[in-house]
Motif scaffolding. Structure first.
Motif, PDB file in Angstrom:
ATOM      1  N   LEU A 241      10.957  -7.054  29.584  1.00  0.00           N
ATOM      2  CA  LEU A 241      10.727  -6.813  28.176  1.00  0.00           C
ATOM      3  C   LEU A 241       9.492  -7.587  27.750  1.00  0.00           C
ATOM      4  N   VAL A 242       8.490  -6.886  27.243  1.00  0.00           N
ATOM      5  CA  VAL A 242       7.238  -7.496  26.817  1.00  0.00           C
ATOM      6  C   VAL A 242       7.340  -7.778  25.321  1.00  0.00           C
ATOM      7  N   TRP A 243       7.039  -9.006  24.931  1.00  0.00           N
ATOM      8  CA  TRP A 243       7.072  -9.402  23.529  1.00  0.00           C
ATOM      9  C   TRP A 243       5.646  -9.560  23.040  1.00  0.00           C
ATOM     10  N   GLU A 244       5.387  -9.155  21.797  1.00  0.00           N
ATOM     11  CA  GLU A 244       4.059  -9.393  21.251  1.00  0.00           C
ATOM     12  C   GLU A 244       4.116  -9.556  19.749  1.00  0.00           C
ATOM     13  N   GLY A 245       3.088 -10.244  19.218  1.00  0.00           N
ATOM     14  CA  GLY A 245       2.965 -10.470  17.788  1.00  0.00           C
ATOM     15  C   GLY A 245       1.507 -10.645  17.424  1.00  0.00           C
ATOM     16  N   VAL A 246       1.217 -10.639  16.131  1.00  0.00           N
ATOM     17  CA  VAL A 246      -0.146 -10.731  15.620  1.00  0.00           C
ATOM     18  C   VAL A 246      -0.380 -12.128  15.051  1.00  0.00           C
ATOM     19  N   VAL A 247      -1.503 -12.734  15.415  1.00  0.00           N
ATOM     20  CA  VAL A 247      -1.854 -14.061  14.903  1.00  0.00           C
ATOM     21  C   VAL A 247      -2.281 -13.904  13.439  1.00  0.00           C
ATOM     22  N   PRO A 248      -1.629 -14.610  12.502  1.00  0.00           N
ATOM     23  CA  PRO A 248      -1.977 -14.467  11.083  1.00  0.00           C
ATOM     24  C   PRO A 248      -3.297 -15.168  10.737  1.00  0.00           C
ATOM     25  N   TYR A 249      -3.914 -14.709   9.678  1.00  0.00           N
ATOM     26  CA  TYR A 249      -5.198 -15.262   9.249  1.00  0.00           C
ATOM     27  C   TYR A 249      -5.055 -16.610   8.558  1.00  0.00           C
ATOM     28  N   ASP A 250      -3.864 -16.963   8.084  1.00  0.00           N
ATOM     29  CA  ASP A 250      -3.688 -18.229   7.370  1.00  0.00           C
ATOM     30  C   ASP A 250      -3.221 -19.368   8.283  1.00  0.00           C
TER      31      ASP A 250
ATOM     32  N   PRO B 275       7.383 -11.724  31.046  1.00  0.00           N
ATOM     33  CA  PRO B 275       8.066 -12.541  32.060  1.00  0.00           C
ATOM     34  C   PRO B 275       7.924 -11.928  33.449  1.00  0.00           C
ATOM     35  N   ILE B 276       7.724 -12.780  34.427  1.00  0.00           N
ATOM     36  CA  ILE B 276       7.660 -12.372  35.827  1.00  0.00           C
ATOM     37  C   ILE B 276       8.599 -13.297  36.603  1.00  0.00           C
ATOM     38  N   HIS B 277       9.460 -12.747  37.431  1.00  0.00           N
ATOM     39  CA  HIS B 277      10.366 -13.585  38.213  1.00  0.00           C
ATOM     40  C   HIS B 277       9.815 -13.765  39.617  1.00  0.00           C
ATOM     41  N   VAL B 278       9.867 -14.993  40.105  1.00  0.00           N
ATOM     42  CA  VAL B 278       9.379 -15.316  41.441  1.00  0.00           C
ATOM     43  C   VAL B 278      10.391 -14.840  42.484  1.00  0.00           C
ATOM     44  N   ASP B 279      11.674 -14.992  42.198  1.00  0.00           N
ATOM     45  CA  ASP B 279      12.744 -14.548  43.092  1.00  0.00           C
ATOM     46  C   ASP B 279      13.024 -13.077  42.795  1.00  0.00           C
ATOM     47  N   VAL B 280      12.840 -12.217  43.761  1.00  0.00           N
ATOM     48  CA  VAL B 280      12.976 -10.783  43.525  1.00  0.00           C
ATOM     49  C   VAL B 280      14.413 -10.332  43.295  1.00  0.00           C
ATOM     50  N   GLN B 281      15.383 -11.190  43.567  1.00  0.00           N
ATOM     51  CA  GLN B 281      16.779 -10.803  43.394  1.00  0.00           C
ATOM     52  C   GLN B 281      17.357 -11.213  42.046  1.00  0.00           C
ATOM     53  N   THR B 282      16.688 -12.090  41.320  1.00  0.00           N
ATOM     54  CA  THR B 282      17.204 -12.567  40.042  1.00  0.00           C
ATOM     55  C   THR B 282      16.279 -12.127  38.921  1.00  0.00           C
ATOM     56  N   PRO B 283      16.726 -11.208  38.080  1.00  0.00           N
ATOM     57  CA  PRO B 283      15.858 -10.744  36.990  1.00  0.00           C
ATOM     58  C   PRO B 283      15.646 -11.832  35.943  1.00  0.00           C
ATOM     59  N   VAL B 284      14.489 -11.779  35.310  1.00  0.00           N
ATOM     60  CA  VAL B 284      14.137 -12.711  34.243  1.00  0.00           C
ATOM     61  C   VAL B 284      13.652 -11.894  33.053  1.00  0.00           C
ATOM     62  N   GLU B 285      14.134 -12.239  31.873  1.00  0.00           N
ATOM     63  CA  GLU B 285      13.627 -11.595  30.663  1.00  0.00           C
ATOM     64  C   GLU B 285      13.519 -12.629  29.559  1.00  0.00           C
ATOM     65  N   ILE B 286      12.651 -12.364  28.611  1.00  0.00           N
ATOM     66  CA  ILE B 286      12.526 -13.250  27.456  1.00  0.00           C
ATOM     67  C   ILE B 286      13.687 -12.960  26.525  1.00  0.00           C
ATOM     68  N   GLN B 287      14.457 -13.988  26.243  1.00  0.00           N
ATOM     69  CA  GLN B 287      15.592 -13.876  25.337  1.00  0.00           C
ATOM     70  C   GLN B 287      15.132 -14.049  23.891  1.00  0.00           C
ATOM     71  N   ALA B 288      14.223 -15.033  23.648  1.00  0.00           N
ATOM     72  CA  ALA B 288      13.757 -15.298  22.292  1.00  0.00           C
ATOM     73  C   ALA B 288      12.477 -16.117  22.331  1.00  0.00           C
ATOM     74  N   ILE B 289      11.669 -15.946  21.305  1.00  0.00           N
ATOM     75  CA  ILE B 289      10.516 -16.803  21.040  1.00  0.00           C
ATOM     76  C   ILE B 289      10.663 -17.222  19.584  1.00  0.00           C
ATOM     77  N   GLU B 290      10.834 -18.522  19.371  1.00  0.00           N
ATOM     78  CA  GLU B 290      11.066 -19.040  18.033  1.00  0.00           C
ATOM     79  C   GLU B 290      10.073 -20.154  17.753  1.00  0.00           C
ATOM     80  N   PHE B 291       9.330 -20.048  16.655  1.00  0.00           N
ATOM     81  CA  PHE B 291       8.411 -21.112  16.292  1.00  0.00           C
ATOM     82  C   PHE B 291       9.204 -22.249  15.680  1.00  0.00           C
ATOM     83  N   LEU B 292       8.895 -23.467  16.125  1.00  0.00           N
ATOM     84  CA  LEU B 292       9.698 -24.631  15.783  1.00  0.00           C
ATOM     85  C   LEU B 292       9.471 -25.051  14.340  1.00  0.00           C
TER      86      LEU B 292
END
Length: 166
Positions: free
Chosen positions: A124-133, A59-76
């Motif tokens: 906070l940087v989030w990462e995951g591995v793309v599965p083969y299936d 995540p990158i915030h455009v406004d330097v005064q308001t922090p931005v972070e990833i709260q969650a990544i959920e596959f639907l």
């Protein structure tokens, strides 16, 4: 083939908080996939991936005064199988990547505030591995939730981005 795909999540925090939405130009997702991703620079980014690649969201915030972070990544639940690492379908922060079983879908989200993820200039940087299936040609939609500062209305989400195996 790239070993890692980076997705940058740029958020206009002031606009998002004012509008109470990540739409209306308040979020822009961009990736560095060399495989021809679609809708770059929009909330509808479809990132083209291959099995075994690491996908990283920053995540990158455009406004330097308001922090931005990833709260969650959920596959639907409509997605055939979660394509990134996670705890019951939500990616772990860096260093905790595991590929969930195909078809596992849960409303549980990882709390970014309580994680011991990789800190990158207060992001906070989030990462995951793309599965083969992962089924080729099927977009795997995910809900991206971001926290904008603090307060009862500080978490906003979009359901439009996706990963796509070629």
């Amino acid at each position: 083939m790239q070993d890692r795909i980076s997705i940058v999540v740029m958020v206009d925090a002031v606009g998002a908080l004012s509008d109470r939405t990540l739409h209306n130009g308040n979020i822009s997702l961009i990736d560095d996939s060399a495989a021809g991703s679609r809708h770059k620079g929009t909330p509808d980014l479809v990132t083209v991936v291959t099995p075994g690649q690491i996908v990283q969201w920053t995540p990158i915030h455009v406004d330097v005064q308001t922090p931005v972070e990833i709260q969650a990544i959920e596959f639907l639940s409509g997605a055939p199988a979660p394509p990134a690492a996670g705890q019951a379908a939500s990616p772990h922060p860096v260093g905790h990547s595991v590929v969930p079983a195909p078809g596992v879908v849960s409303g549980a989200a990882v709390d970014a505030m309580g994680s011991n993820g990789y800190e990158n200039h207060d992001l906070l940087v989030w990462e995951g591995v793309v599965p083969y299936d992962m089924t080729p040609g099927v977009p795997y939609r995910y809900r991206l939730s971001v926290r904008l500062h603090e307060g009862p209305n500080s978490v906003l989400s979009i359901d439009s981005p996706a990963l796509l195996r070629v």
